[in-house]
Design a protein around this motif. Structure first.
Motif, PDB file in Angstrom:
ATOM      1  N   THR A  26      -7.364  -5.802   5.202  1.00  0.00           N
ATOM      2  CA  THR A  26      -7.450  -4.408   5.648  1.00  0.00           C
ATOM      3  C   THR A  26      -8.654  -3.684   5.051  1.00  0.00           C
ATOM      4  OG1 THR A  26      -5.880  -3.787   3.892  1.00  0.00           O
ATOM      5  CG2 THR A  26      -4.973  -4.195   6.076  1.00  0.00           C
ATOM      6  N   SER A  49      -6.637   0.964   0.633  1.00  0.00           N
ATOM      7  CA  SER A  49      -6.487  -0.486   0.675  1.00  0.00           C
ATOM      8  C   SER A  49      -7.094  -1.144  -0.560  1.00  0.00           C
ATOM      9  CB  SER A  49      -7.148  -1.051   1.945  1.00  0.00           C
ATOM     10  OG  SER A  49      -6.401  -0.688   3.087  1.00  0.00           O
ATOM     11  N   ASN A 131      -0.665  -4.280   7.783  1.00  0.00           N
ATOM     12  CA  ASN A 131       0.121  -3.676   6.696  1.00  0.00           C
ATOM     13  C   ASN A 131       1.595  -3.556   7.063  1.00  0.00           C
ATOM     14  OD1 ASN A 131      -1.847  -3.346   4.733  1.00  0.00           O
ATOM     15  ND2 ASN A 131      -2.514  -1.368   5.530  1.00  0.00           N
TER      16      ASN A 131
END
Length: 311
Positions: A26, A49, A131
């Motif tokens: 990510t 992130s 996620n």
């Protein structure tokens, strides 16, 4: 709720590796989206992130420590190491929130038009889906194995998902309306949301390090086990509990008639300890046998034995 024995908890590190892989993925996706669009909202998402990566790395280390067996210097095990991971993550989250807020305020005062918004949004959606998938896995594993470290990572990732949604909304509205300040305003909202989560993680970690008692529903389980033995004049008091990571510690005094033999009392305590461990897995149970008729037996009702009634 099932609990994994300490001897098997080393296998939980695979979930930390999964969180690390998700964070690296990510970071690349969100960082690319920021470079394409220049959106400070997407930048705030990418920064979170980075926090995810640092937290997952810390979680990996602490899960390894927590899985270590008891030794001479740590006779009660290393379970509390998990609280260091969740506390560290909470602190990192607050630092990230300050950084996001600072950048967002600057962009709010000096708004800039966004570029390549469509592609940037697509990339960010992919990052949010990564996620979401990993968070669901960590939630399930955290609850199954009673790991505050995995739960903290899961909560962090889910918050990342929701804040990503907010950022995407802000970027989309800024593109549609032409009001560029919507982007930094949404970034500020993200920062405030991150603060809330960080404070909650720090609070839970502090409670664990302070030997907080087990939850009420678990205490009810213990009371139900003891109620089945309160016959023939048997009583109990000084029931004290604490939690250290996935392990529970339970201690209590069992009072029996003074005419009982040592063997009778020992047999009762063995039954009580075994039933509590069966009803509340991953528990260490300490019992102390006392005669009902001795007044000294009742001096331990208070948490501190030196404390006398009325003092």
């Amino acid at each position: 709720m099932s609990r994994t024995p300490v001897s098997e908890r080393s296998s939980l590190t695979r979930y930390a590796w999964l969180a690390i892989a998700a964070a690296v993925t990510t970071i690349g996706l969100k960082g690319g989206a920021y470079l394409l669009t220049g959106s400070v909202g997407l930048l705030s998402d990418a920064v979170e992130s980075v926090v995810n990566l640092a937290a997952a790395t810390m979680a990996l280390g602490m899960l390894v420590v927590a899985a270590s067996p008891p030794d001479e210097e740590h006779a009660y095990g290393h379970n509390k190491a998990e609280y260091f991971a969740s506390g560290f993550e909470g602190a990192l989250i607050l630092v990230a929130a300050v950084g996001i807020g600072w950048v967002a305020l600057q962009r709010l005062l000096d708004p800039r038009p966004l570029e390549a918004v469509g592609l940037g949004l697509v990339i960010s959606v992919l990052a949010a889906l990564v996620n979401l998938a990993v968070a669901r896995v960590l939630f399930r594993a955290g609850r199954q194995h009673d790991s505050i470290t995995l739960e903290a990572d899961a909560h962090h990732l889910m918050t990342d998902v929701w804040t990503s949604g907010g950022v995407l909304l802000g970027v989309g509205l800024a593109e549609l309306t032409g009001w560029d300040r919507l982007d930094p305003l949404m970034a500020l909202f993200v920062a405030l949301n991150i603060v809330r989560m960080g404070v909650d993680l720090l609070r839970r970690s502090a409670l664990g390090l302070l030997d907080t008692a087990i939850p009420e529903e678990e205490r009810t389980v213990i009371d139900a086990v003891l109620a089945g033995h309160m016959r023939h004049g048997v009583k109990y008091h000084a029931l004290r509990t604490r939690r250290a990571g996935a392990r529970r510690f339970v201690s209590l005094h069992v009072l029996v008639p003074g005419t009982w033999s040592v063997q009778q009392g020992h047999h009762l305590l063995e039954e009580i300890e075994e039933e509590i461990r069966a009803a509340l897995p991953a528990s260490t149970v300490f019992t102390h046998l006392e005669p009902l008729e001795d007044p000294v037996s009742w001096d331990d009702v208070h948490l501190d034995r030196s404390r006398q009634p009325g003092s």
